[in-house]
Design a protein around this motif. Sequence first.
Motif, PDB file in Angstrom:
ATOM      1  N   UNK A 474      42.215   2.496  17.266  1.00  0.00           N
ATOM      2  CA  UNK A 474      41.861   2.097  18.632  1.00  0.00           C
ATOM      3  C   UNK A 474      40.350   1.965  18.790  1.00  0.00           C
ATOM      4  N   UNK A 475      39.614   2.961  18.276  1.00  0.00           N
ATOM      5  CA  UNK A 475      38.157   2.919  18.395  1.00  0.00           C
ATOM      6  C   UNK A 475      37.560   1.794  17.558  1.00  0.00           C
ATOM      7  N   UNK A 476      38.222   1.445  16.481  1.00  0.00           N
ATOM      8  CA  UNK A 476      37.738   0.333  15.658  1.00  0.00           C
ATOM      9  C   UNK A 476      37.975  -1.015  16.344  1.00  0.00           C
ATOM     10  N   UNK A 477      39.154  -1.184  16.934  1.00  0.00           N
ATOM     11  CA  UNK A 477      39.525  -2.488  17.489  1.00  0.00           C
ATOM     12  C   UNK A 477      39.212  -2.634  18.977  1.00  0.00           C
ATOM     13  N   UNK A 478      39.228  -1.509  19.704  1.00  0.00           N
ATOM     14  CA  UNK A 478      38.951  -1.528  21.148  1.00  0.00           C
ATOM     15  C   UNK A 478      37.995  -0.384  21.478  1.00  0.00           C
ATOM     16  N   UNK A 479      36.756  -0.431  20.950  1.00  0.00           N
ATOM     17  CA  UNK A 479      35.846   0.713  21.045  1.00  0.00           C
ATOM     18  C   UNK A 479      35.614   1.184  22.480  1.00  0.00           C
ATOM     19  N   UNK A 480      35.738   2.498  22.648  1.00  0.00           N
ATOM     20  CA  UNK A 480      35.466   3.125  23.930  1.00  0.00           C
ATOM     21  C   UNK A 480      36.575   2.997  24.958  1.00  0.00           C
TER      22      UNK A 480
END
Length: 549
Positions: A474-480
Amino acid sequence: MKTGGELIVEALRANGVKRISCVPGESYLAVLDALYDTEIDVVVCRQEGGAAMMADAWGRLTGEPGICMVTRGPGAMNASAGLHISRQDSIPMILFIGQVQRDAREREAFQEIEYRRAFTEIAKWVGEIDDAARIPEFVTRAFSVATSGRPGPVVLTLPEDMLTERTEAPAAKPYQPVESHPGPGQIKALEGLLAKAERPIAILGGTRWSERAIRQFQAFAERFDLPVGCSFRRQMLFDHLHPNYAGDVGIGINPALAKEIRESDLLLLIGGRFSEMPSSGYTLLDVPYPRQTLVHVHPDPGELGRVYRPDLAIAAAPADLTAALDDLKPAVAQQLWRDRTTAMHQAYLTWSTPPETGPGDVQMGPIMQYIEANTAEDTIFTNGAGNYATWLHRFHRFRRFNTQAAPTSGSMGYGLPAAVAAKHLFPEREVICFAGDGCFLMHGQEFATAVRYNLPIITLVINNGIYGTIRMHQERDYPGRVSGTDLTNPDFGAFARAYGGHGELVEKTEEFAGAFERARQSGKPSIIEIRLDPEAITPTRTLSQIRNG
């Protein structure tokens, strides 16, 4: 004249079944009653998924079908998680499901499901026994199908009224295992390919191995100075400290090993399918025509050429192949492989040395070093799925056969039921389960089963308060943009004590050794909760580093 329930149990005894896992149901009371007067150990579980995973673990560690019994409808669907593991992992298992009475079928009766439609995708065969007189036939076939070719799960459904009817039937006999041997011409062809190779590598995987086959293949690798890798979650197939071991071929592969596989000129795939995870998303070999000369050995002809077109296909189980390798002799030129093999093993040792430091007060690297130094070579390690498993897969050096039970299908919740099953099988050996906080609570209720049967497993719950693997992606593809990955957890040590087990909490690295020894000395099923900073999401990169690219 015997009841269907008695005939089922008679067939199980004839096939050497020593234990079954189950969650009881009124749909198969006649079988439970027939088990009452036998020596078969009935392990009563708390959820059907856990019961099926225990049966899978028995099959995984013995090569004989694990046996599970559940009731119809909700019970069967709960058990489907274990079926899926068994199917993808090529593990022999037989799942018996109580079914509605025969005169109520096709009416959507209470808890009715048509299992041939529901489970065909995740079972090798789904059968329903309409006539009690045919029970010996169906059960013998179930054992044969589950163990032959590529092993896998079989489902037999048992209509409730069929189990209570009395009938005459032939005495049950044990199934006959189906063996397959490579032809002399194939072994000669393999010898020729080895003679021409300059950069070969073998990758071991799949099932139908034996301790003898492992020894025979190791001797073959020594004679040829051949580097050997192990497929994803099949690491117990080769001694990691043997000078020919090159590393595990799975999720997060050592880049140096991946490069060697891509640049090899001869690849021996022995036993496994080399599916998505070990092949790094089908990138280590081109599909359908690999750049490398490919020798694929698999017990099921249907898997040979299914994804990769081999230059030499051998339909044989690993245990049937390795004896034939004894006659192969290396050519003088093959001594040139030695330096490359030595370098690959050294690269593995470097890769599998855990880091000393990381974010937070608990460092998993020193904890893994402690476990390595303070456990026996025959310790059995189990796990489910999650980033926490990287610490075990990458940094534990497996030394012996039958010391690993982990799902190649990536199923959460597997580790604890598998640990219970492993301790049932090998009470004299230590069993350690690795679980994440999310993974543990998928089947954490089976800790009660460990307590009930006095099985002193040690479970390490690595608690970072999140579904870690999903948060990483999730943090890689939709950071934050955190959504759906935070968890609220119990006090896992108190959880263990509430069930009658032993509980510990580790909040600093230096607390682990004492907690582990107290758990070991308690003689009870134990949980050691390790509070890990969520930033320590992988051994080499923090969550913030992933978020920030």
